[in-house]
Design an enzyme around this catalytic site. Structure first.
Site, PDB file in Angstrom:
ATOM      1  N   GLY A 253       0.830  -1.211   0.000  1.00 29.17           N
ATOM      2  CA  GLY A 253       0.000   0.000   0.000  1.00 29.17           C
ATOM      3  C   GLY A 253       0.864   1.260   0.000  1.00 29.17           C
ATOM      4  N   ASP A 254       1.992   1.203   0.694  1.00 31.10           N
ATOM      5  CA  ASP A 254       2.895   2.371   0.747  1.00 31.10           C
ATOM      6  C   ASP A 254       3.563   2.586  -0.617  1.00 31.10           C
ATOM      7  OD1 ASP A 254       2.225   2.386   3.422  1.00 31.10           O
ATOM      8  OD2 ASP A 254       3.977   1.200   4.007  1.00 31.10           O
TER       9      ASP A 254
END
Ligand code: ADP
Length: 310
Positions: A253-254
């Site tokens: 997600g990052d």
């Protein structure tokens, strides 16, 4: 320049073990220690993309020093504010294809430390063209602290990409000055709307059209191996991805946020930066190290991503 904000960074320690034995001693030959926290994962991927960034946030004590040394060794720029309590450790024990994590909650920050940080941000924002806020707030910070950052960004007309959860996310979506882009996962969208579960893309589409979310220009809901569902330009788009071998999806997600931030920084059209973001998430999932991507496979994956209106 991009400013990334990590309010509660960590030294991430991972212990790879062949077998994890409970209630006895486990010995580990290799321990990996890196500067972590969601915002620093975003920063590392941006650095790999050669996008200029300054990592801001709060650090303290010996582990704070470690974080600065780790970023400096990677050639990354940072401008942290010092706090009196020590930065935390987060431990991941990798065993039998599983990951057991022990996450310290971290330091408590004082009001005056937050004021000093806010003043430092005010200076940093003079140079900024995109701001990326990731992760949770430390103890001592008010739940609406990110709203103050949104206000400062609004004053300077800088778009904000926000990736947080829980009360600070709810506070931000209810605030007058919205983030330009929010990247929740389906669970976080459900949490925002006070529903227990979102079962499929149709339900997620309805959720994205809710009044609470209508004033946020772009919402990218990442769906792990199912790609993403996106609300932008008053439309809903599905992003389809090919099936891939996954090694460690932590931090995907990052990496996705890094792609979104990078695309906005470079003025890329929506479809291009969505593809970029999703490909970076996939590349992170294929690596052992969180916040690392092998760009050699970028073009091949990029060609296989489909973005279409639903
Ligand atoms: P978060 O970590 O914020 O919950 P996701 O798990 O949805 O984020 O992952 C973000 C992106 O990373 C996905 O949209 C996808 O591109 C990629 N990704 C993550 N897990 C996988 C997986 N198992 N297979 C393929 N891609 C993945």
């Amino acid at each position: 320049m991009i400013v990334t904000i990590t309010m509660n960074p960590a030294v991430d320690i991972s212990y790879p073990l062949t077998e994890f034995k409970v209630d006895t001693v486990n010995r580990c030959d290799i321990a990996r220690k890196t500067a972590g926290g969601k915002g620093l994962n975003v920063s590392r991927v941006l650095h790999q993309l050669d996008d200029p960034l300054v990592a801001a946030g709060l650090v303290g004590g010996a582990l704070g020093e470690f974080i600065k040394e780790n970023l400096a060794a990677a050639g990354m720029r940072f401008a942290f504010s010092e706090i009196s309590e020590a930065t935390r450790n987060c431990v991941a024990i990798l065993h039998d294809g599983k990951q057991t994590e022990i996450l310290e909650s971290g330091p408590t920050v004082s009001e005056s430390e937050l004021v000093t940080f806010y003043q430092a941000l005010n200076d940093l924002f003079k140079e900024a063209t995109v701001i990326s806020i990731s992760g949770s707030l430390p103890k001592g910070a008010p739940t609406d602290f990110y709203n103050q950052v949104l206000d400062l960004a609004k004053l300077k007309q800088i778009p904000v990409v926000l990736d947080t959860s829980g009360d600070s996310l709810l506070a931000a979506v209810q605030h007058d000055n919205k983030p330009f882009l929010n990247k929740p996962n389906a669970e976080e969208v459900a949490g925002l709307l006070g529903i227990s579960e979102i079962k499929n893309v149709t339900e997620l589409k309805t959720s994205l059209q809710s009044e609470l979310l209508c004033d946020i220009p772009v919402i990218v809901v990442s769906l792990s191996s199912d790609g993403a569902l996106v609300k932008a330009e008053e439309k809903i788009y599905k992003v389809d991805i090919p099936k891939i071998e996954v090694t460690n999806p932590v931090g995907s997600g990052d990496a996705t946020v890094a792609g979104l931030v990078s695309g906005i920084y470079r003025g890329q059209p929506l479809t291009d930066y969505l593809k970029k973001a999703i490909v970076l998430g996939m590349l992170n999932a294929q690596e052992e190290t969180t916040g690392h991507v092998n760009l050699a496979h970028y073009d091949d994956f990029y060609r296989q991503i489909r973005v279409y209106e639903v």
